[in-house]
Write a protein that holds these residues in place. Structure first.
Motif, PDB file in Angstrom:
ATOM      1  N   GLU A 257       1.021  -1.218  -0.155  1.00  0.00           N
ATOM      2  CA  GLU A 257       0.032  -0.134   0.026  1.00  0.00           C
ATOM      3  C   GLU A 257       0.921   1.183   0.027  1.00  0.00           C
ATOM      4  N   ARG A 258       1.904   1.073   0.674  1.00  0.00           N
ATOM      5  CA  ARG A 258       2.789   2.490   0.903  1.00  0.00           C
ATOM      6  C   ARG A 258       3.480   2.673  -0.629  1.00  0.00           C
ATOM      7  N   TRP A 259       3.794   1.755  -0.929  1.00  0.00           N
ATOM      8  CA  TRP A 259       4.257   1.886  -2.757  1.00  0.00           C
ATOM      9  C   TRP A 259       3.397   2.259  -3.460  1.00  0.00           C
ATOM     10  N   ARG A 260       2.253   1.747  -3.548  1.00  0.00           N
ATOM     11  CA  ARG A 260       1.201   2.135  -4.256  1.00  0.00           C
ATOM     12  C   ARG A 260       0.919   3.643  -4.381  1.00  0.00           C
ATOM     13  N   ARG A 261       0.750   4.128  -2.809  1.00  0.00           N
ATOM     14  CA  ARG A 261       0.537   5.611  -2.817  1.00  0.00           C
ATOM     15  C   ARG A 261       1.834   6.660  -3.205  1.00  0.00           C
ATOM     16  N   GLU A 262       2.956   6.058  -3.068  1.00  0.00           N
ATOM     17  CA  GLU A 262       4.000   6.673  -3.803  1.00  0.00           C
ATOM     18  C   GLU A 262       3.993   6.906  -5.163  1.00  0.00           C
ATOM     19  N   LEU A 263       3.650   5.866  -5.779  1.00  0.00           N
ATOM     20  CA  LEU A 263       3.391   5.864  -7.207  1.00  0.00           C
ATOM     21  C   LEU A 263       2.429   6.830  -7.646  1.00  0.00           C
ATOM     22  N   TRP A 264       1.435   6.724  -7.073  1.00  0.00           N
ATOM     23  CA  TRP A 264       0.123   7.639  -7.569  1.00  0.00           C
ATOM     24  C   TRP A 264       0.560   9.085  -7.104  1.00  0.00           C
ATOM     25  N   ARG A 265       1.510   9.419  -6.135  1.00  0.00           N
ATOM     26  CA  ARG A 265       2.058  10.877  -5.662  1.00  0.00           C
ATOM     27  C   ARG A 265       2.622  11.213  -6.866  1.00  0.00           C
ATOM     28  N   LEU A 266       3.767  10.250  -7.316  1.00  0.00           N
ATOM     29  CA  LEU A 266       4.660  10.762  -8.347  1.00  0.00           C
ATOM     30  C   LEU A 266       4.057  11.069  -9.549  1.00  0.00           C
TER      31      LEU A 266
END
Length: 305
Positions: A257-266
């Motif tokens: 989930e943390r990685w997914r959020r980082e991808l969408w943020r970028l």
């Protein structure tokens, strides 16, 4: 509804009419809008001992939620990894594998970014990069590779090298931010790098390990297999690390989930730009597979329903 299947190893791919699947406990029934085409799925058709469902990355709208589902309801836009039949107008997605799609993103954006991005980001994390180190990315023009090139740069790589199957991909990979591009069959891959993210495996493992500087790390996340000679690692204290996204998804959901959020943020910030090679109609799934098999794609290959 329409669904793509095959009857024996090697295909051909067939389009059939079947009933819409019934949603089960913990599942979402998704009306698909975009479906990602990947090398592992293509290899299932060409190499699997017997026909299996063509699953993979999907994105679309939830039309029904099964018993026990708490995070999504009908009308939500989601993306995720489908383990059953994904090449279809409707597909079943386990809630644990589903992620919401932001309003500012399309279904094509979702399948080009999330699963491929999670693999790229996970492989990069496994390499434990330090600011200022140099990076090598094989299959740099692929759906995962193109994001790995960008992420390595965003994580502070001083130099990023993209390795590709054909020189004609060089301009595309440089456009992603790579400093240098090398062809797989080049005599040398240039100055050694501190870490390599390898999506190819097989015979490419040897030159990829040779491209590492002393103490360098290679992260292998390919389904292509291959053999590594221990002596090649011992000489300069190099290491090989295996990475599998499924282990993270199943065993460390908080990291997923943390990685997914980082991808969408970028993505939202405009720092990460997933490239799409082409969009094909569901009925043209065989043509999409041909692109992947030929290794001619520059970015993600997507099916549209």
């Amino acid at each position: 509804m329409r669904r793509v299947r095959y009857e024996h190893t090697g295909g051909p791919l067939l389009l059939e009419e079947v009933p819409v699947p019934a949603v089960g406990s913990g599942e979402l029934l998704v009306r698909t809008a975009a479906i990602g085409v990947t090398l592992p799925v293509v290899r299932k058709v060409t190499e699997a001992a017997e026909p299996i469902p063509l699953g993979g990355e999907i994105a679309g709208e939830v039309v029904a939620a099964g018993e026990g589902v708490t995070r999504f309801t009908a009308g939500d836009r989601v993306t995720g990894l489908c383990f059953g039949h994904g090449y279809a107008d409707y597909a079943l997605l386990h809630e644990a594998m589903a992620s919401p799609v932001p309003e500012n993103a399309s279904a094509v954006d979702a399948v080009a970014l999330v699963r491929s991005g999670l693999v790229a980001l996970g492989a990069l994390e496994a390499a434990r990069p330090r600011p200022g180190e140099s990076a090598l990315v094989t299959a740099a023009a692929s759906g995962v590779g193109q994001l790995a090139v960008q992420l390595a740069r965003l994580r502070g790589a001083s130099r990023v090298v993209g390795a590709v199957s054909a020189p004609g991909k060089a301009a595309f990979v440089r456009g992603l931010g790579a400093d240098d591009v090398v062809a797989y069959d080049a005599y040398t891959w240039g100055e050694p790098v501190d870490y390599a993210l390898d999506a190819v495996g097989g015979e490419l493992l040897t030159p990829a390990i040779a491209a590492l500087a002393p103490g360098g790390r290679l992260v292998a996340y390919s389904s292509g297999g291959g053999t590594v000679q221990a002596y090649d690692l011992l000489v300069d204290a190099k290491s090989v690390i295996g990475f599998q996204m499924a282990r993270i998804a199943r065993g460390e959901p908080q990291v997923y989930e943390r990685w997914r959020r980082e991808l969408w943020r970028l993505f939202t910030d405009g720092a990460l730009r997933p490239a799409v090679h082409g969009e094909f109609a569901l009925a043209d799934a065989a043509k999409a597979h041909e692109v992947i098999e030929s290794r001619s794609n520059l970015g993600k290959v997507v099916l549209r329903t």
